[in-house]
Write a protein that holds these residues in place. Structure first.
Motif, PDB file in Angstrom:
ATOM      1  N   ASP A 251       0.649  -1.213   0.062  1.00 34.38           N
ATOM      2  CA  ASP A 251      -0.057  -0.002  -0.100  1.00 34.38           C
ATOM      3  C   ASP A 251       0.887   1.234   0.054  1.00 34.38           C
ATOM      4  OD1 ASP A 251      -2.332  -1.481  -0.109  1.00 34.38           O
ATOM      5  OD2 ASP A 251      -2.823  -1.325   2.333  1.00 34.38           O
ATOM      6  N   LEU A 252       1.858   1.242   0.736  1.00 38.22           N
ATOM      7  CA  LEU A 252       2.808   2.535   0.926  1.00 38.22           C
ATOM      8  C   LEU A 252       3.567   2.682  -0.573  1.00 38.22           C
ATOM      9  CD1 LEU A 252       4.509   4.416   2.496  1.00 38.22           C
ATOM     10  CD2 LEU A 252       6.125   2.735   3.049  1.00 38.22           C
ATOM     11  N   LEU A 253       4.166   1.603  -0.786  1.00 39.75           N
ATOM     12  CA  LEU A 253       4.852   1.802  -2.455  1.00 39.75           C
ATOM     13  C   LEU A 253       3.859   2.070  -3.546  1.00 39.75           C
ATOM     14  CD1 LEU A 253       7.391  -1.158  -2.230  1.00 39.75           C
ATOM     15  CD2 LEU A 253       7.755   1.261  -1.672  1.00 39.75           C
ATOM     16  N   LYS A 254       2.811   1.570  -3.529  1.00 37.86           N
ATOM     17  CA  LYS A 254       1.620   2.102  -4.541  1.00 37.86           C
ATOM     18  C   LYS A 254       1.237   3.358  -4.328  1.00 37.86           C
ATOM     19  CE  LYS A 254      -2.769  -0.046  -6.284  1.00 37.86           C
ATOM     20  NZ  LYS A 254      -3.783  -0.679  -5.900  1.00 37.86           N
ATOM     21  N   ALA A 255       0.855   3.720  -3.254  1.00 36.16           N
ATOM     22  CA  ALA A 255       0.750   5.126  -3.021  1.00 36.16           C
ATOM     23  C   ALA A 255       1.846   5.879  -3.701  1.00 36.16           C
ATOM     24  CB  ALA A 255       0.216   5.274  -1.701  1.00 36.16           C
ATOM     25  N   TYR A 256       2.976   5.772  -2.911  1.00 37.47           N
ATOM     26  CA  TYR A 256       4.041   6.559  -3.380  1.00 37.47           C
ATOM     27  C   TYR A 256       4.312   6.789  -4.957  1.00 37.47           C
ATOM     28  CZ  TYR A 256       8.790   8.902  -3.375  1.00 37.47           C
ATOM     29  OH  TYR A 256       9.769   9.622  -3.324  1.00 37.47           O
ATOM     30  N   LEU A 257       4.439   5.374  -5.316  1.00 35.97           N
ATOM     31  CA  LEU A 257       4.926   5.507  -7.122  1.00 35.97           C
ATOM     32  C   LEU A 257       3.719   5.712  -7.785  1.00 35.97           C
ATOM     33  CD1 LEU A 257       6.454   1.806  -7.026  1.00 35.97           C
ATOM     34  CD2 LEU A 257       7.560   4.023  -7.330  1.00 35.97           C
ATOM     35  N   SER A 258       2.461   5.723  -7.379  1.00 31.29           N
ATOM     36  CA  SER A 258       1.157   6.275  -8.015  1.00 31.29           C
ATOM     37  C   SER A 258       1.197   7.646  -8.048  1.00 31.29           C
ATOM     38  CB  SER A 258      -0.124   5.899  -7.630  1.00 31.29           C
ATOM     39  OG  SER A 258      -0.206   4.387  -7.815  1.00 31.29           O
ATOM     40  N   HIS A 259       1.839   8.508  -7.157  1.00 35.47           N
ATOM     41  CA  HIS A 259       1.908   9.823  -7.098  1.00 35.47           C
ATOM     42  C   HIS A 259       2.836  10.314  -7.818  1.00 35.47           C
ATOM     43  CE1 HIS A 259       3.233  13.536  -5.188  1.00 35.47           C
ATOM     44  NE2 HIS A 259       2.032  13.755  -5.114  1.00 35.47           N
ATOM     45  N   GLU A 260       3.843   9.494  -8.246  1.00 33.35           N
ATOM     46  CA  GLU A 260       5.050   9.802  -9.081  1.00 33.35           C
ATOM     47  C   GLU A 260       4.425   9.692 -10.718  1.00 33.35           C
ATOM     48  OE1 GLU A 260       7.686  11.471  -8.569  1.00 33.35           O
ATOM     49  OE2 GLU A 260       7.192  11.416  -6.440  1.00 33.35           O
ATOM     50  N   GLY A 261       3.174   9.284 -10.804  1.00 31.09           N
ATOM     51  CA  GLY A 261       2.744   9.240 -12.245  1.00 31.09           C
ATOM     52  C   GLY A 261       2.640   7.814 -12.761  1.00 31.09           C
ATOM     53  N   TYR A 262       3.027   6.623 -12.042  1.00 29.05           N
ATOM     54  CA  TYR A 262       3.081   5.380 -12.442  1.00 29.05           C
ATOM     55  C   TYR A 262       1.854   4.784 -12.193  1.00 29.05           C
ATOM     56  CZ  TYR A 262       8.256   5.807 -13.284  1.00 29.05           C
ATOM     57  OH  TYR A 262       9.280   6.136 -13.488  1.00 29.05           O
TER      58      TYR A 262
END
Length: 237
Positions: free
Chosen positions: A17-28
């Protein structure tokens, strides 16, 4: 906005959940699953994903086992997540075809940097691929049916239990029936490393495949060509 799709494969749901939120925020565009079995269903032929983030230590089938099953047919870049002290796992993962690794617990910002770097390298390497020696469709010969999709081998109606490496050895040999495949070539294709002096790992895998087939068939189908390699006999299904 990036269009790359990432898949995180890790049984730690909070970390996902943490990595998904962070990487999604970066546009992935990011998805997650929590076992090797789920990943195999999602990944398919790999065409839907631009990069996989794979945890090595998972309950059930491990990340290394998953990587071994994926690599003959899926060339999607892989970043491994490993325990800080798991040096052997890191080495094995890289030998099996992983592109990079990151120790856990991981810093999302460092993972982002590695994702960007691996995707850049992957884009630079992209070129028309050579015809794969690994079968894309079921292969049949001498009453043996090998299905690369389900990774099942049947002799008649009898299932043959093979490890991932044994399955891959048989798949390459059957798909190249009548052609001698060198130990060097098979070692790189199956074990994802160069053949070295006194390296008997491939010979062991071939021997085990022979033994398992011999229990169900009278004919020896894998021939040793002295000084050259191995050959699966060419014949009718």
């Amino acid at each position: 906005m990036s269009t790359e799709r990432l898949l995180i494969i890790d049984d730690d749901r909070d970390l996902c959940d943490l990595l998904k939120a962070y990487l999604s925020h970066e546009g992935y565009r990011v998805d997650a699953c929590h076992s090797a079995e789920q990943a195999l269903e999602l990944v398919g032929d790999g065409s839907g994903w631009d990069l996989l983030v794979l945890d090595i230590q998972m309950p059930g089938a491990s990340g290394l086992e998953l990587l071994q099953q994926l690599r003959p047919r899926v060339q999607t870049p892989v970043i491994m997540l490993t325990g800080r002290g798991d040096e052997i796992d890191r080495i094995l993962g890289l030998e099996m075809g992983a592109d990079d690794y990151l120790g856990k617990p991981c810093n999302p910002r460092e993972l982002l940097a590695r994702v960007r770097a691996v995707l850049r390298r992957s884009a630079l390497k992209e070129q028309p691929a050579e015809k794969s020696l690994f079968p894309e469709q079921p292969v049949e010969a001498f009453g043996i049916r090998l299905d690369p999709g389900s990774r099942e081998v049947l002799v008649g109606s009898e299932a043959v239990e093979l490890t991932s490496a044994e399955f891959n050895v048989l798949a390459y040999l059957m798909n190249s029936a009548g052609t001698v495949m060198s130990k060097e070539q098979l070692t790189e294709l199956v074990l994802h490393r160069k053949l070295t002096a006194y390296d008997r790992a491939l010979d062991v895998h071939v021997s085990r495949v022979r033994q398992k087939l011999a229990a169900l068939l009278e004919q020896e189908l894998i021939k040793t060509v002295r000084g050259q390699g191995y050959q699966f006999l060419k014949g009718k299904a």
